[in-house]
Enzyme design. Sequence first.
Site, PDB file in Angstrom:
ATOM      1  N   HIS A  76      33.887  49.936  13.965  1.00 32.07           N
ATOM      2  CA  HIS A  76      34.251  50.261  12.576  1.00 32.07           C
ATOM      3  C   HIS A  76      33.229  49.623  11.631  1.00 32.07           C
ATOM      4  CE1 HIS A  76      36.401  50.611   8.811  1.00 32.07           C
ATOM      5  NE2 HIS A  76      37.229  51.469   9.395  1.00 32.07           N
ATOM      6  N   GLU A  85      32.927  58.315  10.222  1.00 31.43           N
ATOM      7  CA  GLU A  85      33.448  57.776   8.970  1.00 31.43           C
ATOM      8  C   GLU A  85      32.279  57.373   8.075  1.00 31.43           C
ATOM      9  OE1 GLU A  85      37.601  55.945   9.379  1.00 31.43           O
ATOM     10  OE2 GLU A  85      36.213  54.481  10.177  1.00 31.43           O
TER      11      GLU A  85
HETATM   12  C1  PEP Z   1      39.126  53.492   7.623  1.00 29.88           C
HETATM   13  O1  PEP Z   1      38.890  52.377   7.197  1.00 29.88           O
HETATM   14  O2  PEP Z   1      39.073  53.711   8.833  1.00 29.88           O
HETATM   15  C2  PEP Z   1      39.452  54.548   6.670  1.00 29.88           C
HETATM   16  C3  PEP Z   1      39.296  55.782   7.035  1.00 29.88           C
HETATM   17  O3  PEP Z   1      39.902  54.147   5.426  1.00 29.88           O
HETATM   18  P1  PEP Z   1      40.366  55.092   4.206  1.00 29.88           P
HETATM   19  O4  PEP Z   1      41.192  56.222   4.776  1.00 29.88           O
HETATM   20  O5  PEP Z   1      41.178  54.194   3.336  1.00 29.88           O
HETATM   21  O6  PEP Z   1      39.138  55.591   3.554  1.00 29.88           O
END
Ligand code: PEP
Length: 252
Positions: free
Chosen positions: A94, A168
């Site tokens: 992450h 992400e």
């Molecule tokens: C995350 O931290 O994995 C994430 C997707 O956060 P958010 O949905 O708050 O952007």
Amino acid sequence: MIIANWKMNGTRQSVATWIQAVSNNINIKDVNPCIFCPPTCYLEYARRLVDENDYHIEIGSQIVNHSFEDESLTGGISTTMLKDLSVEYVLVGHSEQRNFLKESNNVITKKIEKALEDELSVIYCIGEDIDTKNKNEAYSFLSEQLDVFCQLQITHEDKLRSITVAYEPIWAIGSGLNAEKDYIEETHGFIKKYINDHLEWDKLDIYPAVLYGGSVNLNNCEEIISSTNVDGLLIGGASLNSETFSKIYNLS
Ligand code: PEP
């Protein structure tokens, strides 16, 4: 696969309330597992609640350390401990951990290897920062993160099947600014092609699912999940509210 990543939020009470509410409100589909990643200190409690009530929620850990049992690491969480709690999934790579804990690809490779060896399913998170995006260097940045898979000393088919990728973009995490549908489709397409071209897992018929994460909410979830090459969602902030999360699950 729809994942709730609670990060550093919650109490025993909110964990219990959430698990009960989500279990009652989601129309669970076997093809779309619902995975709850509470803070580590609530993993055992969450596991127990799910087991005692026969709820269809799977449990994931937000953290694992790569140290072997004979090494000493104050505060460490090993894959053996997670297995002992019957945790099924673990998030690795992450961006917040890459950033705050200065995790290198080398450390991440060891974590993935150890987790797979101990039969945990791995959600491998990747994503570029805003400068990299603005310089149009996202693909080379993501390629480097995906190259972790080339270093894996694991070739066993069943273990490789336990890997999921979560794309992400860092600029979308917690910012309220999700990536646009076209951008998500193109980037997920790139990730899948890169894995195909570089890993030869396709010879084993293995195509890891690629999830999207970054400011997913009730308003944008349908568009994102219906995008080409998006196989699920990793949700931070919007997962804290059981009603919102359940609706997102049911729309996915
Ligand atoms: C995350 O931290 O994995 C994430 C997707 O956060 P958010 O949905 O708050 O952007």
